[in-house]
Write a protein that holds these residues in place. Structure first.
Motif, PDB file in Angstrom:
ATOM      1  N   ALA A   1      35.369  38.414  49.097  1.00 32.80           N
ATOM      2  CA  ALA A   1      33.989  38.675  48.770  1.00 32.80           C
ATOM      3  C   ALA A   1      33.237  37.808  48.717  1.00 32.80           C
ATOM      4  O   ALA A   1      31.924  37.841  48.901  1.00 32.80           O
ATOM      5  CB  ALA A   1      34.140  39.181  47.005  1.00 32.80           C
ATOM      6  N   ASP A   2      33.900  36.445  48.983  1.00 30.10           N
ATOM      7  CA  ASP A   2      32.892  35.256  48.986  1.00 30.10           C
ATOM      8  C   ASP A   2      32.742  34.982  50.616  1.00 30.10           C
ATOM      9  O   ASP A   2      31.906  34.200  50.922  1.00 30.10           O
ATOM     10  CB  ASP A   2      33.602  33.964  48.585  1.00 30.10           C
ATOM     11  CG  ASP A   2      33.961  33.920  47.000  1.00 30.10           C
ATOM     12  OD1 ASP A   2      33.330  34.821  46.578  1.00 30.10           O
ATOM     13  OD2 ASP A   2      34.877  33.362  46.696  1.00 30.10           O
ATOM     14  N   GLY A   3      33.244  35.828  51.331  1.00 29.82           N
ATOM     15  CA  GLY A   3      32.927  35.630  53.001  1.00 29.82           C
ATOM     16  C   GLY A   3      33.955  34.721  53.563  1.00 29.82           C
ATOM     17  O   GLY A   3      33.657  34.315  54.729  1.00 29.82           O
TER      18      GLY A   3
ATOM     19  N   LEU B   1      52.350  36.231  42.778  1.00 35.31           N
ATOM     20  CA  LEU B   1      51.024  35.972  43.013  1.00 35.31           C
ATOM     21  C   LEU B   1      50.455  35.216  41.552  1.00 35.31           C
ATOM     22  O   LEU B   1      49.552  34.561  41.726  1.00 35.31           O
ATOM     23  CB  LEU B   1      50.193  37.023  43.364  1.00 35.31           C
ATOM     24  CG  LEU B   1      50.606  37.590  44.731  1.00 35.31           C
ATOM     25  CD1 LEU B   1      49.605  39.023  44.860  1.00 35.31           C
ATOM     26  CD2 LEU B   1      50.200  36.816  45.804  1.00 35.31           C
ATOM     27  N   LYS B   2      50.812  35.676  40.530  1.00 32.55           N
ATOM     28  CA  LYS B   2      50.353  35.277  39.322  1.00 32.55           C
ATOM     29  C   LYS B   2      50.720  33.829  39.012  1.00 32.55           C
ATOM     30  O   LYS B   2      50.087  33.028  38.398  1.00 32.55           O
ATOM     31  CB  LYS B   2      50.699  36.032  38.108  1.00 32.55           C
ATOM     32  CG  LYS B   2      49.887  37.654  38.080  1.00 32.55           C
ATOM     33  CD  LYS B   2      50.393  38.209  36.972  1.00 32.55           C
ATOM     34  CE  LYS B   2      49.659  39.700  37.132  1.00 32.55           C
ATOM     35  NZ  LYS B   2      50.009  40.779  36.180  1.00 32.55           N
TER      36      LYS B   2
ATOM     37  N   GLU C   1      42.545  33.569  47.750  1.00 34.39           N
ATOM     38  CA  GLU C   1      41.647  34.329  46.779  1.00 34.39           C
ATOM     39  C   GLU C   1      42.555  35.016  46.035  1.00 34.39           C
ATOM     40  O   GLU C   1      42.312  36.408  45.963  1.00 34.39           O
ATOM     41  CB  GLU C   1      40.921  35.267  47.849  1.00 34.39           C
ATOM     42  CG  GLU C   1      39.990  34.360  49.028  1.00 34.39           C
ATOM     43  CD  GLU C   1      38.792  33.666  48.343  1.00 34.39           C
ATOM     44  OE1 GLU C   1      38.398  33.825  47.009  1.00 34.39           O
ATOM     45  OE2 GLU C   1      38.373  32.720  49.089  1.00 34.39           O
ATOM     46  N   LEU C   2      43.354  34.546  45.323  1.00 36.57           N
ATOM     47  CA  LEU C   2      44.526  35.084  44.368  1.00 36.57           C
ATOM     48  C   LEU C   2      43.793  35.994  43.397  1.00 36.57           C
ATOM     49  O   LEU C   2      44.157  36.984  43.068  1.00 36.57           O
ATOM     50  CB  LEU C   2      45.370  34.228  43.862  1.00 36.57           C
ATOM     51  CG  LEU C   2      46.471  33.458  44.839  1.00 36.57           C
ATOM     52  CD1 LEU C   2      47.230  32.435  44.271  1.00 36.57           C
ATOM     53  CD2 LEU C   2      47.129  34.754  45.690  1.00 36.57           C
ATOM     54  N   GLU C   3      42.757  35.344  42.694  1.00 37.42           N
ATOM     55  CA  GLU C   3      42.357  36.261  41.504  1.00 37.42           C
ATOM     56  C   GLU C   3      41.667  37.528  41.912  1.00 37.42           C
ATOM     57  O   GLU C   3      41.798  38.559  41.257  1.00 37.42           O
ATOM     58  CB  GLU C   3      41.056  35.320  41.141  1.00 37.42           C
ATOM     59  CG  GLU C   3      40.474  35.898  39.528  1.00 37.42           C
ATOM     60  CD  GLU C   3      39.405  35.267  39.182  1.00 37.42           C
ATOM     61  OE1 GLU C   3      39.191  33.968  39.830  1.00 37.42           O
ATOM     62  OE2 GLU C   3      38.668  35.370  38.019  1.00 37.42           O
ATOM     63  N   GLU C   4      41.000  37.592  43.107  1.00 38.84           N
ATOM     64  CA  GLU C   4      40.295  38.823  43.554  1.00 38.84           C
ATOM     65  C   GLU C   4      41.384  39.724  44.138  1.00 38.84           C
ATOM     66  O   GLU C   4      41.422  41.003  43.807  1.00 38.84           O
ATOM     67  CB  GLU C   4      39.401  38.496  44.765  1.00 38.84           C
ATOM     68  CG  GLU C   4      39.031  39.608  45.393  1.00 38.84           C
ATOM     69  CD  GLU C   4      38.088  39.157  46.904  1.00 38.84           C
ATOM     70  OE1 GLU C   4      37.785  37.786  46.814  1.00 38.84           O
ATOM     71  OE2 GLU C   4      37.657  39.860  47.696  1.00 38.84           O
ATOM     72  N   ARG C   5      42.531  39.083  44.612  1.00 41.10           N
ATOM     73  CA  ARG C   5      43.613  40.225  45.469  1.00 41.10           C
ATOM     74  C   ARG C   5      44.406  40.511  44.288  1.00 41.10           C
ATOM     75  O   ARG C   5      45.015  41.886  44.211  1.00 41.10           O
ATOM     76  CB  ARG C   5      44.459  39.339  46.233  1.00 41.10           C
ATOM     77  CG  ARG C   5      43.333  39.018  47.402  1.00 41.10           C
ATOM     78  CD  ARG C   5      43.891  38.108  48.558  1.00 41.10           C
ATOM     79  NE  ARG C   5      44.271  38.805  49.781  1.00 41.10           N
ATOM     80  CZ  ARG C   5      44.871  38.042  50.785  1.00 41.10           C
ATOM     81  NH1 ARG C   5      44.978  36.802  50.729  1.00 41.10           N
ATOM     82  NH2 ARG C   5      45.022  38.855  52.019  1.00 41.10           N
ATOM     83  N   ILE C   6      44.873  39.572  43.133  1.00 42.60           N
ATOM     84  CA  ILE C   6      45.659  40.111  42.133  1.00 42.60           C
ATOM     85  C   ILE C   6      44.820  41.447  41.226  1.00 42.60           C
ATOM     86  O   ILE C   6      45.448  42.575  40.963  1.00 42.60           O
ATOM     87  CB  ILE C   6      46.008  39.053  41.133  1.00 42.60           C
ATOM     88  CG1 ILE C   6      46.922  38.260  41.730  1.00 42.60           C
ATOM     89  CG2 ILE C   6      46.453  39.571  39.911  1.00 42.60           C
ATOM     90  CD1 ILE C   6      47.033  36.553  41.148  1.00 42.60           C
TER      91      ILE C   6
ATOM     92  N   ILE D   1      45.094  44.688  43.416  1.00 45.39           N
ATOM     93  CA  ILE D   1      46.446  45.270  43.393  1.00 45.39           C
ATOM     94  C   ILE D   1      46.603  45.782  41.992  1.00 45.39           C
ATOM     95  O   ILE D   1      47.127  47.058  41.910  1.00 45.39           O
ATOM     96  CB  ILE D   1      47.745  44.194  43.534  1.00 45.39           C
ATOM     97  CG1 ILE D   1      47.453  43.699  44.858  1.00 45.39           C
ATOM     98  CG2 ILE D   1      49.100  44.757  43.430  1.00 45.39           C
ATOM     99  CD1 ILE D   1      48.347  42.509  45.296  1.00 45.39           C
ATOM    100  N   GLU D   2      46.363  45.250  40.754  1.00 50.92           N
ATOM    101  CA  GLU D   2      46.595  45.596  39.376  1.00 50.92           C
ATOM    102  C   GLU D   2      45.972  47.266  39.403  1.00 50.92           C
ATOM    103  O   GLU D   2      46.344  47.983  38.642  1.00 50.92           O
ATOM    104  CB  GLU D   2      46.074  44.631  38.342  1.00 50.92           C
ATOM    105  CG  GLU D   2      47.168  43.628  38.110  1.00 50.92           C
ATOM    106  CD  GLU D   2      46.980  42.616  37.292  1.00 50.92           C
ATOM    107  OE1 GLU D   2      47.936  42.021  36.528  1.00 50.92           O
ATOM    108  OE2 GLU D   2      45.657  42.214  36.925  1.00 50.92           O
ATOM    109  N   GLU D   3      44.759  47.156  39.945  1.00 52.16           N
ATOM    110  CA  GLU D   3      43.772  48.457  39.738  1.00 52.16           C
ATOM    111  C   GLU D   3      44.267  49.379  40.750  1.00 52.16           C
ATOM    112  O   GLU D   3      44.449  50.458  40.321  1.00 52.16           O
ATOM    113  CB  GLU D   3      42.480  48.060  40.194  1.00 52.16           C
ATOM    114  CG  GLU D   3      41.549  48.988  39.378  1.00 52.16           C
ATOM    115  CD  GLU D   3      40.062  48.524  39.694  1.00 52.16           C
ATOM    116  OE1 GLU D   3      39.646  47.379  39.548  1.00 52.16           O
ATOM    117  OE2 GLU D   3      39.273  49.450  40.075  1.00 52.16           O
TER     118      GLU D   3
END
Lengths: 319, 97
Positions: free
Chosen positions: A212-214, A248-249, A268-273, A276-278
């Motif tokens: 998302a940040d490019g 990942l967490k 970019e773990l926060e965005e990707r985790i 995946i959770e969603e």
């Protein structure tokens, strides 16, 4: 009587002074020598205390190990063979990385990581790979490609041609990119006669390989085959998908270190985790290994959009 | 009188021996840690501690050599503490058997 007392006290005084002088001379000589010699051992104890109670050596080791399982397709580590050495305020961590080609594991890389406290200050990697993935990942040069992406930099037709030219007595590793998103279990049933060893999971960033940040991202995924090795994080795992998410967490608090150890520039773990959770676990590509003929037979599979050939070894398939 | 002098001298010699052995042990430990090589000192440290401790304790019994004995004992206690810390923390930070 008084005279004698006075005389005695007069005699004792120089003796006490001489003794005091000797002791203070000894002290003056010994203190700087001993203090200087205590600096290194004390620093050594402080280093051990830091790696035991501060940022733990095992945390650094686990982060390095886990991120490699998740970011380097089809690789495994043998933690029992990790070399750990400590020097003043620093730690060296050395280990080998293995890849399954056909039915056997081959050493492919040697990592030498040098930490000063918890900072990774030096990373040396010696590779035995014959076909090396791009050192600097970009949006278009990666070997696993999302269906929404345009043409990759490698020529899939050329890769199939190279595969066809290999002797039948070889086993190969191949990077397959699918034409849609699938469940890993479906991919395994669609690809018989070979081992699906690693699946790349869609995390919402792979359409353009941008976060998302490019920032440019690279594929992340998990080993698919059951892993019974004592040191594997996937040992005794009931669901590799859930173990993948948990890992990942686990590395998220050490994301900067994890990105430095891995060949990926951004995780970019926060965005990707969160994605995946969603949205769950869908795969857009996988790494497979097996006999050359079996892999070649997948050329007409409706599942596969691109193929990039990986390592090739002499026959070792016993399944 | 001569015997007393010899006794005094031997206590002082033991005191100095305790201190010098301690300094040598510390110096060798420094060399081993700074060079990064596994020198024999690391495995012989308990022997060094015993020697320093015994000579230090003996020299404590004479007033003239007492301060030297305390220095030797101090070094021996430090080396023993060092071994204990490295052994216990080493067990925590290296997870392999």
């Amino acid at each position: 009587m008084e005279f004698y007392k006075e005389q005695n006290s007069n005699i004792k005084k120089p003796v006490v002074n001489a003794k005091t002088m000797t002791v203070s001379k000894q002290t003056l000589i010994l203190i700087p020598i001993i203090v200087a010699l205590l600096i290194v051992p004390t620093s050594y104890m402080l280093t051990f205390a830091y790696y035991a109670f501060g940022t733990k050596s095992t945390t650094l080791m686990d982060t390095a190990s886990k991120v490699l399982y998740l970011t380097e397709p089809n690789t495994a580590l043998e933690e029992m063979e990790f070399d750990m050495e400590f020097s003043l305020f620093s730690m060296d961590l050395s280990f080998d990385q293995y890849k399954q080609v056909g039915g056997e594991q081959y050493p492919i890389r040697r990592y030498d990581l040098h930490f000063v406290l918890d900072d990774l200050v030096d990373k040396e990697m010696t590779s035995n790979l014959e076909r090396t993935p791009p050192k600097f990942p970009t949006q278009t040069n990666q070997w696993l490609v999302h269906p929404a992406q345009g043409m990759p930099e490698f020529n899939s037709g050329h890769e199939w041609q190279v595969l066809a030219g290999l002797p039948d007595e070889t086993v190969v590793e191949a990077y397959l990119s699918f034409n849609d998103l699938y469940q890993v279990i479906d991919v395994r049933s669609e690809l018989p006669g070979i081992d699906v060893v690693w699946a790349a999971i869609y995390t919402g960033t792979e359409d353009e390989m941008l976060s998302a940040d490019g920032d440019v991202v690279s594929p992340i995924g998990y080993p698919v085959q059951p892993d019974r090795t004592y040191w594997s994080p996937f040992r005794d795992s009931m669901s590799h998908e859930e173990t993948f998410l948990q890992m990942l967490k686990d590395i998220q608090p050490y994301e900067e270190l994890a990105a430095e150890v891995s060949s990926h520039k951004n995780l970019e773990l926060e965005e990707r985790i969160a994605f995946i959770e969603e949205n769950g676990f869908d795969t857009y590509g996988a790494v497979i290994t097996g006999p050359k003929r079996e892999v070649e037979a997948l050329k007409d599979s409706a599942l596969i959009r691109h193929m990039k050939l990986g390592e090739v070894k002499l026959w070792n398939w016993t399944k | 009188m001569e015997l007393d002098k010899v006794k005094l001298k031997s206590f002082q010699v033991l005191g100095w021996f305790s201190v010098i052995a301690g300094i040598v042990a510390l110096a060798l430990l420094n060399i081993a840690m700074l060079s990064g090589y596994d020198l024999p000192i690391t495995s012989q440290l308990s022997f060094w501690i015993t020697v320093i401790l015994i000579s230090g304790l003996i020299s404590l019994s004479n007033r003239q050599s007492r301060s030297l004995g305390f220095w030797g004992l101090g070094i021996a206690v430090y080396l023993a503490f060092f071994i204990a810390v490295i052994f216990i923390l080493g067990w925590i930070i290296v997870p392999f058997p």
